[in-house]
Design a protein around this motif. Structure first.
Motif, PDB file in Angstrom:
ATOM      1  N   LYS A  19      -4.809  60.925  49.787  1.00 57.55           N
ATOM      2  CA  LYS A  19      -4.365  62.289  49.450  1.00 57.55           C
ATOM      3  C   LYS A  19      -5.531  63.275  49.409  1.00 57.55           C
ATOM      4  O   LYS A  19      -5.447  64.373  49.961  1.00 57.55           O
ATOM      5  CB  LYS A  19      -3.624  62.299  48.097  1.00 57.55           C
ATOM      6  CG  LYS A  19      -2.336  61.486  48.115  1.00 57.55           C
ATOM      7  CD  LYS A  19      -1.820  61.279  46.704  1.00 57.55           C
ATOM      8  CE  LYS A  19      -2.813  60.548  45.865  1.00 57.55           C
ATOM      9  NZ  LYS A  19      -2.445  59.407  45.123  1.00 57.55           N
ATOM     10  N   ASP A  38      -5.702  65.399  39.244  1.00 56.89           N
ATOM     11  CA  ASP A  38      -6.592  64.634  38.361  1.00 56.89           C
ATOM     12  C   ASP A  38      -7.803  65.458  37.946  1.00 56.89           C
ATOM     13  O   ASP A  38      -8.228  65.430  36.787  1.00 56.89           O
ATOM     14  CB  ASP A  38      -7.084  63.359  39.060  1.00 56.89           C
ATOM     15  CG  ASP A  38      -6.017  62.292  39.135  1.00 56.89           C
ATOM     16  OD1 ASP A  38      -5.019  62.384  38.403  1.00 56.89           O
ATOM     17  OD2 ASP A  38      -6.183  61.360  39.945  1.00 56.89           O
ATOM     18  N   ARG A  62       0.303  61.036  31.062  1.00 54.57           N
ATOM     19  CA  ARG A  62       1.461  61.598  31.784  1.00 54.57           C
ATOM     20  C   ARG A  62       1.905  62.935  31.192  1.00 54.57           C
ATOM     21  O   ARG A  62       2.376  63.811  31.915  1.00 54.57           O
ATOM     22  CB  ARG A  62       2.647  60.627  31.765  1.00 54.57           C
ATOM     23  CG  ARG A  62       2.394  59.301  32.437  1.00 54.57           C
ATOM     24  CD  ARG A  62       2.275  59.412  33.943  1.00 54.57           C
ATOM     25  NE  ARG A  62       1.862  58.139  34.533  1.00 54.57           N
ATOM     26  CZ  ARG A  62       1.095  58.024  35.600  1.00 54.57           C
ATOM     27  NH1 ARG A  62       0.644  59.095  36.223  1.00 54.57           N
ATOM     28  NH2 ARG A  62       0.749  56.851  36.063  1.00 54.57           N
ATOM     29  N   GLY A  85      -1.426  59.565  41.766  1.00 55.14           N
ATOM     30  CA  GLY A  85      -0.454  58.642  42.353  1.00 55.14           C
ATOM     31  C   GLY A  85       0.810  58.430  41.537  1.00 55.14           C
ATOM     32  O   GLY A  85       1.857  58.073  42.074  1.00 55.14           O
ATOM     33  N   GLY A  86       0.734  58.658  40.216  1.00 52.91           N
ATOM     34  CA  GLY A  86       1.917  58.415  39.380  1.00 52.91           C
ATOM     35  C   GLY A  86       2.753  59.660  39.164  1.00 52.91           C
ATOM     36  O   GLY A  86       3.820  59.587  38.535  1.00 52.91           O
ATOM     37  N   ARG A 123      -9.926  54.059  38.218  1.00 53.66           N
ATOM     38  CA  ARG A 123      -8.458  54.000  38.227  1.00 53.66           C
ATOM     39  C   ARG A 123      -7.999  52.922  37.239  1.00 53.66           C
ATOM     40  O   ARG A 123      -7.870  51.743  37.606  1.00 53.66           O
ATOM     41  CB  ARG A 123      -7.956  53.704  39.637  1.00 53.66           C
ATOM     42  CG  ARG A 123      -8.189  54.877  40.598  1.00 53.66           C
ATOM     43  CD  ARG A 123      -7.621  54.575  41.959  1.00 53.66           C
ATOM     44  NE  ARG A 123      -7.583  55.728  42.834  1.00 53.66           N
ATOM     45  CZ  ARG A 123      -8.461  55.968  43.802  1.00 53.66           C
ATOM     46  NH1 ARG A 123      -9.490  55.161  43.989  1.00 53.66           N
ATOM     47  NH2 ARG A 123      -8.325  57.027  44.572  1.00 53.66           N
ATOM     48  N   LEU A 125      -5.281  51.905  36.049  1.00 55.91           N
ATOM     49  CA  LEU A 125      -4.111  51.061  36.332  1.00 55.91           C
ATOM     50  C   LEU A 125      -4.433  49.923  37.298  1.00 55.91           C
ATOM     51  O   LEU A 125      -3.658  48.994  37.429  1.00 55.91           O
ATOM     52  CB  LEU A 125      -2.958  51.905  36.885  1.00 55.91           C
ATOM     53  CG  LEU A 125      -2.338  52.896  35.895  1.00 55.91           C
ATOM     54  CD1 LEU A 125      -1.234  53.697  36.567  1.00 55.91           C
ATOM     55  CD2 LEU A 125      -1.775  52.167  34.682  1.00 55.91           C
ATOM     56  N   ARG A 142       7.279  51.628  42.691  1.00 56.90           N
ATOM     57  CA  ARG A 142       7.250  53.079  42.905  1.00 56.90           C
ATOM     58  C   ARG A 142       7.906  53.546  44.206  1.00 56.90           C
ATOM     59  O   ARG A 142       8.081  54.741  44.401  1.00 56.90           O
ATOM     60  CB  ARG A 142       5.793  53.551  42.915  1.00 56.90           C
ATOM     61  CG  ARG A 142       5.162  53.412  41.564  1.00 56.90           C
ATOM     62  CD  ARG A 142       3.729  53.830  41.622  1.00 56.90           C
ATOM     63  NE  ARG A 142       3.141  53.874  40.302  1.00 56.90           N
ATOM     64  CZ  ARG A 142       1.973  54.400  40.035  1.00 56.90           C
ATOM     65  NH1 ARG A 142       1.255  54.924  41.017  1.00 56.90           N
ATOM     66  NH2 ARG A 142       1.499  54.423  38.809  1.00 56.90           N
TER      67      ARG A 142
END
Ligand code: S3P
Length: 174
Positions: A19, A38, A62, A85-86, A123, A125, A142
Motif C-alpha cells: 500500500k 499509521d 482500533r 491493514g486492519g 507490526r 500482529l 480478513r
C-alpha cells in the motif's frame, strides 16, 4: 456528492501488500499527496505502533484508527491514503472511506507478504514463532472484509510498485 476527480483514494489490503510503496508511486503519477493512516496515528499519539499496542491493546489502537478515518472523511482534499491493514475490519471505517473516496484493494500471496515483512518488528500482529502461519490465518479471516470493501482490486505479486501504480492511475483516471 463529490465530483469523481475530487475524491480520496483509499488503498487497503493486508500488511505487506504494497500500500505505501504503491501509494508513493501513485501519488507522483496522479500529482496528489500521500497520507498513511499509521503515520497519522503515530504523529497524533506521539508513540510507535508497537507502543500503542503494548499500552492500549489492539482495541485501543482500533479506536484511534477510527478517529483518524472520521477526520479524513471530512477532509476536502483529494489525498491518496495508505490504510493500515486492519482498517477495513471495522464497518464504520469502510463507510467513512466510501463517503468521500474510492477503495482500492491491493493483494499479495502469503509467501509474497512473508518475504516483504520478515524481520520487520514494527507490526505487532505478526510477532509470532510461526509468522507464515499467522499470515495465512489472518489473511483468511480478513478475506471477506477486504473483498466486500473494495471498489477495485489489483494484484501486486511479482510486480514493482511503479507497475501497479501505472495500472491504477489508468483505471482511476478513466
Ligand atoms: C495492522 C496493519 C498495520 C498497522 C497495525 C495493524 C493490521 O499497518 O496498522 O500494525 O491489523 O493489519 P500496515 O498494513 O501498513 O502494515
Amino acid at each position: 456528492m463529490r465530483q469523481e476527480n475530487n475524491m480520496q483514494i483509499y488503498l487497503i489490503g493486508f500488511m505487506g501488500s504494497g500500500k505505501t510503496s504503491t501509494g508513493t508511486e501513485l501519488a507522483k503519477l496522479m500529482d496528489r499527496e500521500l497520507l498513511d493512516s499509521d503515520e497519522l496515528i503515530v504523529q497524533q499519539e506521539g508513540k510507535s505502533i508497537p507502543e500503542i499496542f503494548a499500552e492500549s491493546g489492539e482495541e485501543g489502537f482500533r479506536k484511534i484508527e477510527t478517529e483518524i478515518f472520521r477526520n479524513l472523511s471530512q477532509n476536502d482534499n483529494d489525498y491518496i491514503i495508505s490504510c493500515g491493514g486492519g482498517a477495513p475490519l471495522r464497518e464504520e471505517n469502510v463507510a467513512l472511506m466510501r463517503r468521500n473516496g474510492r477503495i482500492v484493494r491491493l493483494t499479495a500471496t502469503a509467501q509474497t507478504v512473508y518475504d516483504r515483512v520478515k524481520g520487520d518488528d514494527n507490526r505487532p500482529l505478526l510477532q509470532s514463532d510461526d509468522p507464515m502461519k499467522r499470515i495465512r490465518t489472518l489473511m483468511s479471516m480478513r478475506e471477506r472484509a477486504y473483498s466486500e470493501a473494495a471498489d477495485i482490486t489489483v494484484s501486486t505479486d511479482g510486480r514493482t510498485p511503479l507497475m501497479v501504480a501505472t495500472e491504477l492511475a489508468r483505471i482511476l483516471t478513466k
